[in-house]
Design an enzyme around this catalytic site. Sequence first.
Site, mmCIF file in Angstrom:
data_model
loop_
_atom_site.group_PDB
_atom_site.id
_atom_site.type_symbol
_atom_site.label_atom_id
_atom_site.label_comp_id
_atom_site.label_asym_id
_atom_site.label_seq_id
_atom_site.Cartn_x
_atom_site.Cartn_y
_atom_site.Cartn_z
ATOM 1 C CB CYS A 132 -0.613 -0.310 0.954
ATOM 2 S SG CYS A 132 -2.104 1.441 1.405
ATOM 3 C CB CYS A 135 -0.756 2.675 4.478
ATOM 4 S SG CYS A 135 -2.586 2.706 4.569
#
Length: 179
Positions: A132, A135
């Site tokens: 991700c 993130c």
Amino acid sequence: MALEALAAILPAYAEDIAANLASALADRSLNDQQRWGCFIAASHAVATPAVIQAIDAAAKEAALGAEALAAAKGAAAIMAQNNVYFRALTLLTNPEYRALRSGLRMRIVSHPGAPKDDFDLWCVAVSAIHGCPDCLNAHEAPLRSRGVSAEAVQSALRIAAIVHALSRVLAAEAALAVG
């Protein structure tokens, strides 16, 4: 140590993984809590039982406290949720979704039960496993702004990569043993 026993049973084709594991265990660019928390969070992110059990035993042997252990597991849990959601936003071309509130509870990010630097390192490790980018950046940038070195962040990434590879090799070998 249970973790060294796992490395010892790796097949010859994974000798690099065993060597990298030994190197990561000896690396001192993270303190003991940060290092073992990365191992715990990464093992929970990949979720291969033998690896979780070995890392949990090694972390307890290394005296990782109950609060840090819970926070590392919490990092794996919350990032399992957040990595799916925020990675999907990255993949969607419609910008409308980024303007919407996620509607996901993530209180642990503000109150992790461990030092913020430690928790963010653990979130970086898990986010690397799940791929991700939002993130990764959301946890790496504050780390760096608080003075955490690039080498420390790299160590968290390296631990994530090693634990992921160790888990995948052992899962693949277990699948072959069944047949």
